[in-house]
Design a protein around this motif. Sequence first.
Motif, mmCIF file in Angstrom:
data_model
loop_
_atom_site.group_PDB
_atom_site.id
_atom_site.type_symbol
_atom_site.label_atom_id
_atom_site.label_comp_id
_atom_site.label_asym_id
_atom_site.label_seq_id
_atom_site.Cartn_x
_atom_site.Cartn_y
_atom_site.Cartn_z
ATOM 1 N N ARG A 93 0.817 -1.221 0.000
ATOM 2 C CA ARG A 93 0.000 0.000 0.000
ATOM 3 C C ARG A 93 0.843 1.261 0.000
ATOM 4 N NH1 ARG A 93 -3.443 -1.285 4.827
ATOM 5 N NH2 ARG A 93 -3.899 -3.408 4.269
ATOM 6 N N ARG A 94 1.933 1.225 0.763
ATOM 7 C CA ARG A 94 2.790 2.415 0.898
ATOM 8 C C ARG A 94 3.895 2.464 -0.150
ATOM 9 N NH1 ARG A 94 1.815 4.688 6.148
ATOM 10 N NH2 ARG A 94 -0.325 4.078 6.513
ATOM 11 N N LYS A 95 4.003 1.398 -0.934
ATOM 12 C CA LYS A 95 5.088 1.273 -1.915
ATOM 13 C C LYS A 95 6.428 1.565 -1.246
ATOM 14 C CE LYS A 95 2.792 1.648 -6.251
ATOM 15 N NZ LYS A 95 3.362 1.361 -7.526
ATOM 16 N N ALA A 96 6.700 0.775 -0.216
ATOM 17 C CA ALA A 96 7.947 0.915 0.539
ATOM 18 C C ALA A 96 8.580 -0.468 0.643
ATOM 19 C CB ALA A 96 7.673 1.500 1.916
ATOM 20 N N PHE A 97 9.477 -0.754 -0.300
ATOM 21 C CA PHE A 97 10.049 -2.092 -0.395
ATOM 22 C C PHE A 97 11.484 -2.111 0.103
ATOM 23 C CE2 PHE A 97 6.735 -1.604 -3.565
ATOM 24 C CZ PHE A 97 5.907 -2.648 -3.211
ATOM 25 N N ALA A 98 11.859 -3.237 0.697
ATOM 26 C CA ALA A 98 13.193 -3.380 1.266
ATOM 27 C C ALA A 98 14.233 -3.778 0.226
ATOM 28 C CB ALA A 98 13.171 -4.419 2.394
ATOM 29 N N ASN A 99 13.773 -4.409 -0.850
ATOM 30 C CA ASN A 99 14.697 -4.945 -1.845
ATOM 31 C C ASN A 99 14.459 -4.306 -3.213
ATOM 32 O OD1 ASN A 99 15.833 -6.988 -0.046
ATOM 33 N ND2 ASN A 99 13.778 -7.866 -0.136
ATOM 34 N N PRO A 100 15.548 -3.999 -3.930
ATOM 35 C CA PRO A 100 15.407 -3.366 -5.246
ATOM 36 C C PRO A 100 14.546 -4.168 -6.217
ATOM 37 C CG PRO A 100 17.699 -3.344 -4.540
ATOM 38 C CD PRO A 100 16.948 -4.170 -3.546
ATOM 39 N N GLU A 101 14.683 -5.489 -6.211
ATOM 40 C CA GLU A 101 13.914 -6.295 -7.155
ATOM 41 C C GLU A 101 12.412 -6.172 -6.904
ATOM 42 O OE1 GLU A 101 15.397 -9.200 -3.924
ATOM 43 O OE2 GLU A 101 16.180 -7.467 -4.997
ATOM 44 N N ASP A 102 12.024 -5.993 -5.638
ATOM 45 C CA ASP A 102 10.606 -5.818 -5.320
ATOM 46 C C ASP A 102 10.131 -4.435 -5.765
ATOM 47 O OD1 ASP A 102 10.559 -8.348 -4.140
ATOM 48 O OD2 ASP A 102 11.118 -7.538 -2.191
ATOM 49 N N LEU A 144 11.382 -2.600 -8.160
ATOM 50 C CA LEU A 144 11.338 -2.564 -9.621
ATOM 51 C C LEU A 144 10.043 -3.172 -10.148
ATOM 52 C CD1 LEU A 144 15.025 -3.475 -10.547
ATOM 53 C CD2 LEU A 144 13.846 -1.295 -10.965
ATOM 54 N N ARG A 145 9.576 -4.209 -9.491
ATOM 55 C CA ARG A 145 8.337 -4.881 -9.905
ATOM 56 C C ARG A 145 7.110 -3.997 -9.644
ATOM 57 N NH1 ARG A 145 5.225 -9.777 -7.372
ATOM 58 N NH2 ARG A 145 4.030 -10.403 -9.175
ATOM 59 N N HIS A 146 7.245 -3.075 -8.678
ATOM 60 C CA HIS A 146 6.095 -2.261 -8.272
ATOM 61 C C HIS A 146 6.276 -0.771 -8.541
ATOM 62 C CE1 HIS A 146 3.956 -5.575 -6.351
ATOM 63 N NE2 HIS A 146 5.131 -5.980 -5.916
ATOM 64 N N GLY A 147 7.039 -0.430 -9.578
ATOM 65 C CA GLY A 147 7.083 0.974 -9.963
ATOM 66 C C GLY A 147 8.452 1.609 -10.062
ATOM 67 N N GLY A 148 9.489 0.955 -9.608
ATOM 68 C CA GLY A 148 10.822 1.523 -9.780
ATOM 69 C C GLY A 148 11.633 1.596 -8.502
ATOM 70 N N LEU A 149 12.919 1.870 -8.704
ATOM 71 C CA LEU A 149 13.858 1.906 -7.577
ATOM 72 C C LEU A 149 13.523 2.980 -6.546
ATOM 73 C CD1 LEU A 149 17.310 1.225 -9.277
ATOM 74 C CD2 LEU A 149 16.037 -0.262 -7.714
ATOM 75 N N LYS A 150 12.779 3.994 -6.955
ATOM 76 C CA LYS A 150 12.415 5.050 -5.996
ATOM 77 C C LYS A 150 11.574 4.503 -4.838
ATOM 78 C CE LYS A 150 8.461 6.360 -8.770
ATOM 79 N NZ LYS A 150 8.034 7.186 -9.866
ATOM 80 N N PHE A 151 10.974 3.297 -5.050
ATOM 81 C CA PHE A 151 10.155 2.684 -3.998
ATOM 82 C C PHE A 151 10.941 1.716 -3.119
ATOM 83 C CE2 PHE A 151 6.955 3.764 -7.292
ATOM 84 C CZ PHE A 151 6.352 4.789 -6.589
ATOM 85 N N CYS A 152 12.236 1.675 -3.335
ATOM 86 C CA CYS A 152 13.108 0.915 -2.422
ATOM 87 C C CYS A 152 13.455 1.890 -1.297
ATOM 88 C CB CYS A 152 14.359 0.423 -3.149
ATOM 89 S SG CYS A 152 15.383 -0.659 -2.131
ATOM 90 N N ARG A 153 12.586 1.937 -0.307
ATOM 91 C CA ARG A 153 12.697 2.946 0.750
ATOM 92 C C ARG A 153 12.016 2.458 2.019
ATOM 93 N NH1 ARG A 153 7.815 5.768 1.091
ATOM 94 N NH2 ARG A 153 6.322 5.226 -0.535
ATOM 95 N N GLU A 154 12.198 3.224 3.066
ATOM 96 C CA GLU A 154 11.560 2.901 4.344
ATOM 97 C C GLU A 154 10.286 3.720 4.506
ATOM 98 O OE1 GLU A 154 14.166 3.334 7.686
ATOM 99 O OE2 GLU A 154 15.461 1.703 7.016
ATOM 100 N N ASP A 155 9.364 3.170 5.294
ATOM 101 C CA ASP A 155 8.121 3.854 5.636
ATOM 102 C C ASP A 155 7.930 3.690 7.143
ATOM 103 O OD1 ASP A 155 5.247 4.848 4.769
ATOM 104 O OD2 ASP A 155 4.956 3.168 6.156
ATOM 105 N N ALA A 156 7.504 4.731 7.818
ATOM 106 C CA ALA A 156 7.386 4.704 9.282
ATOM 107 C C ALA A 156 6.442 3.605 9.765
ATOM 108 C CB ALA A 156 6.929 6.064 9.800
ATOM 109 N N ASP A 157 5.314 3.424 9.092
ATOM 110 C CA ASP A 157 4.353 2.408 9.535
ATOM 111 C C ASP A 157 4.864 0.990 9.261
ATOM 112 O OD1 ASP A 157 2.551 4.261 10.537
ATOM 113 O OD2 ASP A 157 1.532 4.481 8.601
ATOM 114 N N VAL A 158 5.526 0.799 8.136
ATOM 115 C CA VAL A 158 6.121 -0.515 7.840
ATOM 116 C C VAL A 158 7.177 -0.832 8.892
ATOM 117 C CG1 VAL A 158 7.513 -1.833 6.194
ATOM 118 C CG2 VAL A 158 5.628 -0.401 5.370
#
Length: 151
Positions: free
Chosen positions: A39-48, A50-64
Amino acid sequence: MALALDLNNEVFSSFLFYATLLLLKMYAVAILTGQLRLRRKAFANPEDSLRHGGLKFCREDADVERCRRLHHNDMECVYPFLFIGALYCMLDPSPSIARLHFRIFFLARLVHTVAYLFALKAPTRSLAYTVGQIPCFSMAFKIVVNVASYW
């Protein structure tokens, strides 16, 4: 060789019940963590990402991260409870006292989870954590007392 569990043993059956509820709670938190990542598009791994919109979503989220910390805390507390509780069952404790130990730990972890997920006002979470440790220390103490004579 088949392993048969004695479900007529009140203490062990009670332990299995609460242990399973705790593990199901942990699975629920893990699933929630994954859903929040999506939901937050906050993925721990680059491959994830990339599958969900790009490397910009390889990031941390406070709620996650809050969910991850909760899950980590569960692993630090629930796994030792499972080990100590299983050993405690072997001492043939009073069924009502054993059930009380298991129930208190389970309810304390449930309150701890709610307090963590909803960021409840302090000291709710730390109090729930502390209450949950009391039955663990009690069971561990009984184990030590019972085996100390063999040393």
